[in-house]
Design a protein around this motif. Structure first.
Motif, short mmCIF file in Angstrom:
data_model
loop_
_atom_site.label_atom_id
_atom_site.label_comp_id
_atom_site.label_asym_id
_atom_site.label_seq_id
_atom_site.Cartn_x
_atom_site.Cartn_y
_atom_site.Cartn_z
N ASN A 51 0.73 -1.11 0.08
CA ASN A 51 0.16 0.02 -0.06
C ASN A 51 0.88 1.09 0.10
OD1 ASN A 51 -1.85 1.99 0.21
ND2 ASN A 51 -2.67 1.28 2.29
N TRP A 52 0.75 2.23 -1.03
CA TRP A 52 1.89 3.06 -1.35
C TRP A 52 1.80 4.13 -0.24
CZ3 TRP A 52 0.47 7.97 -2.27
CH2 TRP A 52 -0.87 8.14 -2.74
N THR A 53 0.30 4.20 0.44
CA THR A 53 0.22 5.36 1.36
C THR A 53 0.94 4.89 2.85
OG1 THR A 53 -2.03 4.28 1.94
CG2 THR A 53 -2.02 6.25 0.28
N SER A 54 1.24 3.42 2.84
CA SER A 54 1.86 3.24 4.09
C SER A 54 3.41 3.53 4.14
CB SER A 54 1.68 1.76 4.49
OG SER A 54 0.35 1.30 4.42
N PRO A 55 3.92 4.54 5.07
CA PRO A 55 5.24 4.89 5.23
C PRO A 55 6.02 3.66 5.89
CG PRO A 55 4.08 5.49 7.35
CD PRO A 55 3.04 4.81 6.48
N THR A 56 7.07 3.73 5.22
CA THR A 56 8.24 2.49 5.70
C THR A 56 9.07 3.29 6.78
OG1 THR A 56 8.30 2.00 3.41
CG2 THR A 56 10.31 1.53 5.05
N THR A 57 9.04 2.45 8.18
CA THR A 57 9.96 3.10 9.15
C THR A 57 11.22 2.25 9.20
OG1 THR A 57 7.61 3.17 10.41
CG2 THR A 57 9.61 3.15 11.84
N ILE A 58 12.28 3.23 9.51
CA ILE A 58 13.58 3.05 9.37
C ILE A 58 14.16 2.95 10.98
CG2 ILE A 58 15.87 2.91 8.47
CD1 ILE A 58 13.77 2.42 6.36
N TYR A 59 14.40 1.91 11.41
CA TYR A 59 14.88 1.90 12.82
C TYR A 59 16.49 2.06 12.66
CZ TYR A 59 10.37 0.08 14.20
OH TYR A 59 8.84 -0.01 14.35
N ILE A 60 17.10 2.98 13.48
CA ILE A 60 18.52 3.29 13.64
C ILE A 60 19.10 3.20 14.88
CG2 ILE A 60 19.96 5.27 13.27
CD1 ILE A 60 18.16 6.35 11.23
N ASP A 61 20.03 2.70 14.85
CA ASP A 61 21.01 2.30 16.02
C ASP A 61 22.51 2.86 15.88
OD1 ASP A 61 21.69 1.40 18.74
OD2 ASP A 61 21.92 -0.55 18.19
N LEU A 62 22.91 3.22 16.79
CA LEU A 62 24.55 3.69 16.84
C LEU A 62 25.20 3.28 17.85
CD1 LEU A 62 26.29 5.54 15.05
CD2 LEU A 62 25.56 7.66 16.59
N ILE A 63 26.56 2.88 17.81
CA ILE A 63 27.29 2.54 18.73
C ILE A 63 28.72 3.41 18.42
CG2 ILE A 63 28.73 0.85 19.62
CD1 ILE A 63 26.58 -1.03 19.36
N LEU A 64 29.25 4.07 19.19
CA LEU A 64 30.66 4.83 19.03
C LEU A 64 31.52 3.99 19.49
CD1 LEU A 64 31.83 7.52 18.03
CD2 LEU A 64 31.67 8.34 20.67
N GLN A 65 32.65 3.76 18.42
CA GLN A 65 33.74 3.09 18.84
C GLN A 65 34.97 3.70 19.14
OE1 GLN A 65 35.24 0.60 15.49
NE2 GLN A 65 36.29 -0.87 16.85
N SER A 66 35.23 4.69 18.65
CA SER A 66 36.29 5.84 19.13
C SER A 66 36.17 7.06 18.29
CB SER A 66 37.70 5.00 18.48
OG SER A 66 37.71 4.84 17.14
N VAL A 67 37.01 7.88 19.03
CA VAL A 67 37.19 9.49 18.35
C VAL A 67 38.68 9.55 17.90
CG1 VAL A 67 37.36 11.78 18.89
CG2 VAL A 67 35.67 10.40 19.97
N LEU A 68 38.73 9.51 16.60
CA LEU A 68 40.00 9.34 15.85
C LEU A 68 40.97 10.66 15.92
CD1 LEU A 68 39.35 7.10 12.98
CD2 LEU A 68 40.20 6.27 15.45
N ASP A 69 40.19 11.78 15.57
CA ASP A 69 40.94 13.22 15.46
C ASP A 69 39.88 14.12 15.77
OD1 ASP A 69 42.89 14.94 14.57
OD2 ASP A 69 42.40 14.99 12.70
N VAL A 70 40.40 15.20 16.37
CA VAL A 70 39.64 16.43 16.61
C VAL A 70 40.29 17.77 15.83
CG1 VAL A 70 38.50 18.10 18.17
CG2 VAL A 70 38.33 15.63 18.50
N ASP A 71 39.86 18.17 14.88
CA ASP A 71 40.75 19.31 14.31
C ASP A 71 39.89 20.57 14.10
OD1 ASP A 71 42.36 21.00 12.49
OD2 ASP A 71 42.07 19.48 10.71
N GLY A 72 40.56 21.39 15.25
CA GLY A 72 40.02 22.83 15.45
C GLY A 72 40.27 23.80 14.31
N LYS A 73 41.02 23.62 13.64
CA LYS A 73 41.36 24.41 12.28
C LYS A 73 40.24 24.10 11.30
CE LYS A 73 44.72 25.90 9.12
NZ LYS A 73 46.06 25.65 8.78
N THR A 74 39.95 23.03 10.91
CA THR A 74 38.75 22.83 9.79
C THR A 74 37.52 22.56 10.58
OG1 THR A 74 39.36 20.64 10.20
CG2 THR A 74 40.53 21.69 8.41
N GLN A 75 37.53 22.73 11.80
CA GLN A 75 36.10 22.41 12.63
C GLN A 75 35.51 21.30 12.15
OE1 GLN A 75 34.66 25.01 15.13
NE2 GLN A 75 36.91 24.85 15.28
N SER A 76 36.35 20.03 12.31
CA SER A 76 35.78 18.85 11.93
C SER A 76 36.16 17.73 13.09
CB SER A 76 36.24 18.14 10.62
OG SER A 76 37.45 18.34 10.40
#
Length: 444
Positions: A51-76
């Motif tokens: 039924n095209w009127t029914s939305p598809t629900t996407i379930y999302i999960d996230l696990i953070l493994q590590s922080v590799l780099d924090v660059d203040g110059k490029t703000q990334s």
């Protein structure tokens, strides 16, 4: 008809014998049949709903493994995450009993429909490994697991470095589909995701505090779009920078303060202060890469190093000024002595002992006529007396000048200590505040 019957029997026997010699063609496996059955009429460009009127629900999960780099110059910020998407594909449903009890299979991700969920802060994909398969179970549930190394745009606040905390977000949304077509939801509870630190590499520079999440819809172009945001709250461990940057700098400043106790007349104070300044400069150059570079504001530790350099320069200039005043030429000292003596002689009625130059002594001892024996002896005694008086006076003037320069040196030293104490008090309040916040957060 007997020959024809015999011929037919012989052909029948030969056919049976040949049939026994030819191997039987193997049947397709149940997994192969199931895959062909599911993908025979599957269109990966169509959203998998009846039924095209029914939305598809996407379930999302996230696990953070590590922080590799924090660059203040490029703000990334560069992170390594384990990302999971789960949704229901109504076109990938089967009865396990018809296919040898198979309840789950893996399919190529290019062969089925994949939602267009992206990260809004995404800058670069880094070195993410491509995962070409998804898992599908008999009820149509699709599991898409991906380890990702992503570079995210993040507004970094580096003023409190190395006692800084960062809050970087990962916002997931569909690029084209509205909430009527694709909706988003959390696979686990928000509390479970926020407190999940089991996979985080906690031995590095950054410490994971929590990952709070939120869901909202944004209205744009008369259409609502679903968003899920994960806020990665991390805190820097400052011990490395305190030991490697702050403590050596404070030690150099203390050595510079103690150098004021070197005697003025030794001639080594300026050389010693220049050596300290040179050592501090080399220390700063070698540690340039350790400090974060920002284009907006300067970190507090950068201001600390700049002020320390300025204080070292002020200390050196002050020492040069005092030594310059101390080492006036002998001619200048004598001129000041004679001027003070003449002013004292002719400006008051009281007698005064004056110190004159060599020419003044010759004029006082000059005798117009040839002296007799006693006059010659008297003239020598007077000359000796005047010479000794002049030497004592010069020594007295130099001692008074040295005492005056010492007083000036003490005055400038106190002024230097006042400036240093004022800055140390300002810095102390900031550092103590950051340390208090840091240790309070650690205890919590």
């Amino acid at each position: 008809h007997a020959p024809s019957v015999m011929k037919w029997v012989i052909q029948l026997c030969l056919s049976a014998h040949l049939a026994e010699c030819v191997p039987e063609k193997p049947k397709r496996s149940a997994l192969n049949q199931l895959t062909r059955t599911l993908l025979r009429k599957y269109d990966c460009g169509v959203r998998p709903v009846h039924n095209w009127t029914s939305p598809t629900t996407i379930y999302i999960d996230l696990i953070l493994q590590s922080v590799l780099d924090v660059d203040g110059k490029t703000q990334s910020i560069t992170t390594s995450i384990w990302y999971r998407q789960i949704w229901t594909d109504e076109f990938l449903v089967w009865d396990p009993e018809e296919f040898d009890g198979i309840t789950e299979i893996s399919l190529s991700s290019d062969a089925i429909w994949i939602p267009d969920v992206i990260i809004s802060e995404f800058v670069d994909g880094g070195k993410s490994l491509p995962i070409p398969y998804v898992y599908v179970n008999s009820s149509g549930s699709v599991k898409y697991y991906r380890p990702m190394q992503v570079v995210l745009a993040c507004s970094l606040e580096m003023y409190a470095f190395p006692f800084d905390k960062q809050n970087c977000s990962l916002t997931f949304r569909s690029w084209l589909h509205s909430v009527k077509e694709i909706d988003l939801a959390l696979w686990r509870s928000a509390e479970a995701i926020a407190n999940d630190k089991r996979e985080f590499m906690n031995d590095g520079e950054w410490e994971l505090l929590s990952i709070p999440s939120s869901y909202w819809q944004i209205h744009q172009d008369d259409t609502d779009y679903a968003h899920i945001q994960f806020n990665v709250l991390i805190r820097r461990r400052p011990l490395l920078y305190v030991v490697g940057l702050l403590i050596p700098s404070i030690f150099l400043m203390l050595v510079d303060v103690t150098s004021f106790y070197l005697p003025l007349s030794s001639g080594t104070r300026i050389a010693f202060k220049i050596s300290i300044l040179l050592g501090y400069t080399l220390f700063r150059v070698n540690l340039t890469d350790e400090l974060p570079a920002t284009a907006v504001n300067t970190p507090l530790i950068g201001v600390f190093f700049a002020v320390c350099m300025a204080l070292l320069m002020l200390s050196l200039i002050k020492s040069i000024l005092v030594v310059k005043l101390l080492h006036h030429s002998e001619k200048e000292v004598r001129q000041m002595s004679v001027s003070a003596c003449l002013l004292d002689k002719y400006g008051s009625a009281a007698p005064a002992q004056c110190v004159f130059t060599q020419e003044d002594l010759l004029s006082l001892n000059e005798i117009q006529e040839a002296p007799s024996g006693l006059e010659w002896l008297l003239q020598d005694l007077v000359s000796l007396h005047l010479a000794l008086s002049q030497e004592d006076s010069e020594s007295s003037v130099q001692a008074e000048w040295l005492a005056l320069c010492s007083k000036l040196d003490r005055f400038l030293f106190r002024f230097y200590l006042l400036v240093l104490a004022s800055y140390a008090g300002t810095l102390k309040r900031n550092v103590l505040l950051q340390l208090t916040l840091y240790f309070c957060g650690v205890l919590q």
